[in-house]
Design a protein around this motif. Structure first.
Motif, PDB file in Angstrom:
ATOM      1  N   ASP A  91      -9.136 -24.039  35.826  1.00 46.61           N
ATOM      2  CA  ASP A  91      -9.284 -25.462  35.503  1.00 46.61           C
ATOM      3  C   ASP A  91     -10.046 -25.636  34.196  1.00 46.61           C
ATOM      4  O   ASP A  91     -10.842 -24.781  33.806  1.00 46.61           O
ATOM      5  CB  ASP A  91     -10.033 -26.192  36.624  1.00 46.61           C
ATOM      6  N   TYR A  92      -9.822 -26.801  33.598  1.00 45.04           N
ATOM      7  CA  TYR A  92     -10.464 -27.093  32.316  1.00 45.04           C
ATOM      8  C   TYR A  92     -11.683 -27.986  32.536  1.00 45.04           C
ATOM      9  O   TYR A  92     -11.650 -28.924  33.348  1.00 45.04           O
ATOM     10  CB  TYR A  92      -9.431 -27.780  31.414  1.00 45.04           C
ATOM     11  N   TYR A  93     -12.775 -27.676  31.836  1.00 48.20           N
ATOM     12  CA  TYR A  93     -13.985 -28.502  31.885  1.00 48.20           C
ATOM     13  C   TYR A  93     -14.520 -28.673  30.468  1.00 48.20           C
ATOM     14  O   TYR A  93     -14.447 -27.739  29.659  1.00 48.20           O
ATOM     15  CB  TYR A  93     -15.089 -27.830  32.719  1.00 48.20           C
ATOM     16  N   LYS A  94     -15.064 -29.852  30.219  1.00 46.04           N
ATOM     17  CA  LYS A  94     -15.680 -30.071  28.900  1.00 46.04           C
ATOM     18  C   LYS A  94     -17.133 -30.475  29.108  1.00 46.04           C
ATOM     19  O   LYS A  94     -17.420 -31.431  29.840  1.00 46.04           O
ATOM     20  CB  LYS A  94     -14.936 -31.167  28.141  1.00 46.04           C
ATOM     21  N   PHE A  95     -18.036 -29.738  28.455  1.00 47.43           N
ATOM     22  CA  PHE A  95     -19.473 -29.998  28.580  1.00 47.43           C
ATOM     23  C   PHE A  95     -20.030 -30.480  27.257  1.00 47.43           C
ATOM     24  O   PHE A  95     -19.548 -30.103  26.184  1.00 47.43           O
ATOM     25  CB  PHE A  95     -20.222 -28.713  28.950  1.00 47.43           C
ATOM     26  N   CYS A  96     -21.077 -31.282  27.378  1.00 51.70           N
ATOM     27  CA  CYS A  96     -21.792 -31.729  26.188  1.00 51.70           C
ATOM     28  C   CYS A  96     -23.261 -31.366  26.362  1.00 51.70           C
ATOM     29  O   CYS A  96     -23.877 -31.690  27.384  1.00 51.70           O
ATOM     30  CB  CYS A  96     -21.630 -33.237  26.024  1.00 51.70           C
ATOM     31  N   PHE A  97     -23.815 -30.676  25.375  1.00 52.47           N
ATOM     32  CA  PHE A  97     -25.240 -30.346  25.398  1.00 52.47           C
ATOM     33  C   PHE A  97     -25.963 -31.227  24.387  1.00 52.47           C
ATOM     34  O   PHE A  97     -25.666 -31.174  23.190  1.00 52.47           O
ATOM     35  CB  PHE A  97     -25.439 -28.863  25.059  1.00 52.47           C
ATOM     36  N   ASP A  98     -26.861 -32.062  24.895  1.00 49.55           N
ATOM     37  CA  ASP A  98     -27.643 -32.954  24.038  1.00 49.55           C
ATOM     38  C   ASP A  98     -28.885 -32.187  23.574  1.00 49.55           C
ATOM     39  O   ASP A  98     -29.767 -31.881  24.388  1.00 49.55           O
ATOM     40  CB  ASP A  98     -28.037 -34.201  24.849  1.00 49.55           C
ATOM     41  N   VAL A  99     -28.929 -31.871  22.302  1.00 47.31           N
ATOM     42  CA  VAL A  99     -30.007 -31.038  21.776  1.00 47.31           C
ATOM     43  C   VAL A  99     -31.358 -31.748  21.890  1.00 47.31           C
ATOM     44  O   VAL A  99     -32.365 -31.125  22.212  1.00 47.31           O
ATOM     45  CB  VAL A  99     -29.717 -30.660  20.296  1.00 47.31           C
ATOM     46  N   THR A 100     -31.364 -33.034  21.675  1.00 45.93           N
ATOM     47  CA  THR A 100     -32.627 -33.783  21.702  1.00 45.93           C
ATOM     48  C   THR A 100     -33.187 -33.850  23.115  1.00 45.93           C
ATOM     49  O   THR A 100     -34.372 -33.624  23.340  1.00 45.93           O
ATOM     50  CB  THR A 100     -32.407 -35.211  21.156  1.00 45.93           C
ATOM     51  N   LYS A 101     -32.321 -34.173  24.076  1.00 43.64           N
ATOM     52  CA  LYS A 101     -32.800 -34.329  25.454  1.00 43.64           C
ATOM     53  C   LYS A 101     -32.733 -33.032  26.257  1.00 43.64           C
ATOM     54  O   LYS A 101     -33.218 -32.989  27.393  1.00 43.64           O
ATOM     55  CB  LYS A 101     -31.966 -35.410  26.163  1.00 43.64           C
ATOM     56  N   MET A 102     -32.100 -32.011  25.692  1.00 46.15           N
ATOM     57  CA  MET A 102     -31.912 -30.722  26.380  1.00 46.15           C
ATOM     58  C   MET A 102     -31.215 -30.909  27.734  1.00 46.15           C
ATOM     59  O   MET A 102     -31.652 -30.377  28.756  1.00 46.15           O
ATOM     60  CB  MET A 102     -33.258 -30.016  26.579  1.00 46.15           C
ATOM     61  N   THR A 103     -30.160 -31.705  27.727  1.00 47.41           N
ATOM     62  CA  THR A 103     -29.414 -31.942  28.979  1.00 47.41           C
ATOM     63  C   THR A 103     -27.949 -31.562  28.796  1.00 47.41           C
ATOM     64  O   THR A 103     -27.407 -31.636  27.686  1.00 47.41           O
ATOM     65  CB  THR A 103     -29.475 -33.423  29.402  1.00 47.41           C
ATOM     66  N   TRP A 104     -27.349 -31.166  29.917  1.00 42.40           N
ATOM     67  CA  TRP A 104     -25.917 -30.845  29.922  1.00 42.40           C
ATOM     68  C   TRP A 104     -25.179 -31.928  30.705  1.00 42.40           C
ATOM     69  O   TRP A 104     -25.622 -32.324  31.777  1.00 42.40           O
ATOM     70  CB  TRP A 104     -25.673 -29.503  30.608  1.00 42.40           C
ATOM     71  N   THR A 105     -24.061 -32.357  30.153  1.00 40.43           N
ATOM     72  CA  THR A 105     -23.228 -33.342  30.848  1.00 40.43           C
ATOM     73  C   THR A 105     -21.826 -32.773  30.988  1.00 40.43           C
ATOM     74  O   THR A 105     -21.264 -32.269  30.009  1.00 40.43           O
ATOM     75  CB  THR A 105     -23.171 -34.658  30.032  1.00 40.43           C
ATOM     76  N   LEU A 106     -21.305 -32.855  32.213  1.00 39.28           N
ATOM     77  CA  LEU A 106     -19.892 -32.510  32.408  1.00 39.28           C
ATOM     78  C   LEU A 106     -19.117 -33.764  32.050  1.00 39.28           C
ATOM     79  O   LEU A 106     -19.195 -34.772  32.742  1.00 39.28           O
ATOM     80  CB  LEU A 106     -19.635 -32.095  33.861  1.00 39.28           C
ATOM     81  N   GLU A 107     -18.418 -33.715  30.922  1.00 45.74           N
ATOM     82  CA  GLU A 107     -17.752 -34.922  30.431  1.00 45.74           C
ATOM     83  C   GLU A 107     -16.393 -35.148  31.055  1.00 45.74           C
ATOM     84  O   GLU A 107     -16.049 -36.252  31.419  1.00 45.74           O
ATOM     85  CB  GLU A 107     -17.592 -34.834  28.918  1.00 45.74           C
ATOM     86  N   GLU A 108     -15.607 -34.085  31.138  1.00 43.36           N
ATOM     87  CA  GLU A 108     -14.272 -34.269  31.719  1.00 43.36           C
ATOM     88  C   GLU A 108     -13.749 -32.973  32.316  1.00 43.36           C
ATOM     89  O   GLU A 108     -14.273 -31.883  32.050  1.00 43.36           O
ATOM     90  CB  GLU A 108     -13.289 -34.827  30.686  1.00 43.36           C
ATOM     91  N   THR A 109     -12.747 -33.117  33.123  1.00 47.54           N
ATOM     92  CA  THR A 109     -12.098 -31.949  33.731  1.00 47.54           C
ATOM     93  C   THR A 109     -10.617 -32.248  33.903  1.00 47.54           C
ATOM     94  O   THR A 109     -10.191 -33.395  33.768  1.00 47.54           O
ATOM     95  CB  THR A 109     -12.760 -31.602  35.079  1.00 47.54           C
ATOM     96  N   SER A 110      -9.858 -31.212  34.175  1.00 45.71           N
ATOM     97  CA  SER A 110      -8.431 -31.430  34.432  1.00 45.71           C
ATOM     98  C   SER A 110      -8.243 -31.508  35.933  1.00 45.71           C
ATOM     99  O   SER A 110      -9.039 -30.976  36.705  1.00 45.71           O
ATOM    100  CB  SER A 110      -7.616 -30.267  33.873  1.00 45.71           C
ATOM    101  N   PHE A 111      -7.220 -32.206  36.354  1.00 44.55           N
ATOM    102  CA  PHE A 111      -6.937 -32.266  37.800  1.00 44.55           C
ATOM    103  C   PHE A 111      -5.447 -32.176  38.039  1.00 44.55           C
ATOM    104  O   PHE A 111      -4.669 -32.331  37.100  1.00 44.55           O
ATOM    105  CB  PHE A 111      -7.504 -33.554  38.417  1.00 44.55           C
TER     106      PHE A 111
END
Lengths: 409, 80
Positions: free
Chosen positions: B60-80
């Motif tokens: 499966d496909y996943y797209k993550f975003c790492f916010d350098v300022t806040k040091m957080t990871w967000t799972l932005e989207e995935t395939s279904f």
């Protein structure tokens, strides 16, 4: 002898999406600016192209041609990042890289080809680096020729993921079989005029008298004559340099038609107009330029168009001035039919306004514009916005953040 | 098809030679191993830097975003 490589990325935006998301590979994918029925497909994957989807086309039409068509909302930050990676790869092989568009560039390799084992070897190395650094799905077609015009033609011949060389041996044969509209710079209208003169192929164009072309096309006759002979005009490279902007403009298609005569729609129309003015004016200011001419473009519900230009003695640069002038043009036009698209363009650019003004009001306006630009550049587009744009969808001119970043000084 | 998720997630990251890459992530009470990084890119909002990773996990496909300022990871989207 000059030697050029023209590198044309294959279905660039769609390939990047397929690289990012492997579940899209092998599917007819298209990158759009939205998902509504009016969204435009700006790039189609190789699979979609094979099924007859041409770009640009309306999403609804693409789905009609290809029922399995998968629309993907364009992520321009991603494309611009890859574009910069690509430029870094090019710069290993020559210092003379001329960016033609986000997915096309000319590389002048006359002096560096020998060092790498020839132009074909450079093409091979570029392709290998693309595969290694960008991914297996991001491919390009490369044309190699002694002029930019011919290299551009060559890159079209062996698509996708191919290399084609035009040299003195095959040049005549290729120009003989190339339709005149395949040449870069010959659009639909020029083709029609050329056909009227009996010019059908590139070779016909090259053999036609220069005087005859000048008589019919004015100064463009020189360009067409050179094009038909597979040559570049002197100074053409300068024209294509990214610092040689002739105009700044933006346009927007509304999700639904808006009626200027209705006060609610008019307010929405003007809010979007303000955003377009802000986008274009900000890009212009970033280059320390001001303009004297503003053009308004409207497309009606039935696809008929209207445009109006107005030139001024004094140059202007602030968003407020641009908006005020665009707004007057819109009010003067007072369109009585529903609109589907609105666009503005700023031209007759000058650097005159970059010097300090003697008039306090002008200087204040300039300071305010600079301060707002600084804040919006630092914290993101539309961080500070005026009341004009509150009625709009608030997306701003979203391409600004991506496409134009590369042009920043 | 792609589905927007926009959920904060925990990500295991490996550092090597001044570079970092996500190795696994926790989502829906499961640890998922990242098999392949398909594409990475960076972007800015104002002066905030974000790192994006498009990855494959169990096909499966996943797209993550790492916010350098806040040091957080967000799972932005995935395939279904």
């Amino acid at each position: 002898m000059s030697l050029y490589l023209h590198v044309d990325m294959d279905s660039f935006f769609a390939s990047v999406e397929q690289q990012a998301n492997p579940t899209l590979r092998g599917k007819p994918v298209g990158v759009t600016g939205g998902t509504g029925p009016r969204a435009v497909v700006v790039a189609a994957s190789i699979e979609a192209k094979k099924q007859g989807v041409k770009t640009p086309t309306i999403l609804a039409k693409a789905k009609l041609i290809c029922p399995d068509f998968v629309p993907i909302w364009g992520d321009f930050e991603k494309y611009i990042f890859i574009h910069h990676q690509i430029l870094k790869i090019f710069e290993k092989y020559t210092a003379t890289v001329s960016v033609f568009s986000i997915d096309e560039a000319f590389l002048e390799v006359s002096r560096t080809a020998r060092r790498f084992g020839g132009a074909q070897k450079i093409a091979e190395l570029i392709k290998r680096e693309f595969r290694g650094k960008l991914g297996e799905r991001i491919t390009c077609s490369i044309g190699i020729a002694p002029s930019r015009a011919l290299s551009k033609l060559a890159s079209k011949i062996n698509k996708p993921d191919g290399v084609f060389v035009i040299n003195q041996r095959n040049q005549k044969e290729i120009l003989k079989t190339t339709a005149v509209e395949s040449l870069c710079g010959v659009g639909f209208k020029t083709k029609k005029k050329l056909n009227q003169l009996g010019i059908v192929t590139a070779q016909d164009l090259g053999c036609y008298s220069l005087r005859g072309l000048i008589r019919r096309f004015g100064v463009n006759g020189y360009f067409l004559h050179a094009l038909g002979r597979g040559e570049d005009l002197k100074g053409q490279e300068e024209e294509n340099k990214i610092d040689c902007e002739k105009s700044f403009g933006h346009q927007y298609t509304f999700p639904e038609n808006l009626d200027y005569q209705s006060s609610k729609d008019r307010a929405e129309l003007k809010a979007k107009l303000f955003e377009l003015c802000e986008g274009a004016a900000r890009r212009m200011r970033r280059k320390n330029l001001a303009c004297r001419t503003i053009s308004l473009r409207i497309r009606f519900y039935n696809f008929s168009s209207f445009s109006r230009d107005k030139s001024f003695k004094c140059c202007f640069f602030s968003t407020e001035d641009v908006y005020q002038k665009a707004s007057v043009l819109l009010d003067e036009a007072a369109p009585s039919f529903p609109l589907r698209l609105i666009g503005i363009s700023l031209s007759t650019l000058t650097r005159e306004c970059s010097q300090k003004s003697l008039f306090l009001k002008e200087q204040q306006k300039k300071n305010l514009s600079e301060a707002l630009d600084d804040i919006n550049s630092r914290w993101g587009e539309l961080t500070v916005k005026t009341g004009h744009s509150l009625l709009s969808d608030g997306r701003g001119v979203f391409r600004e953040s991506a496409f134009q970043r590369k042009f920043r000084a | 098809m792609q589905q927007k998720i926009n959920e904060k997630v925990n990500v295991l990251v490996g550092f090597r030679e001044k570079k970092f890459k996500p190795l696994a992530f926790y989502w829906q009470n499961r640890k998922r191993k990242i098999e392949k990084i398909n594409l990475t890119y960076t972007a800015k909002t104002g002066r905030h830097d974000f790192y994006y990773f498009s990855v494959t996990s169990a096909g499966d496909y996943y797209k993550f975003c790492f916010d350098v300022t806040k040091m957080t990871w967000t799972l932005e989207e995935t395939s279904f």
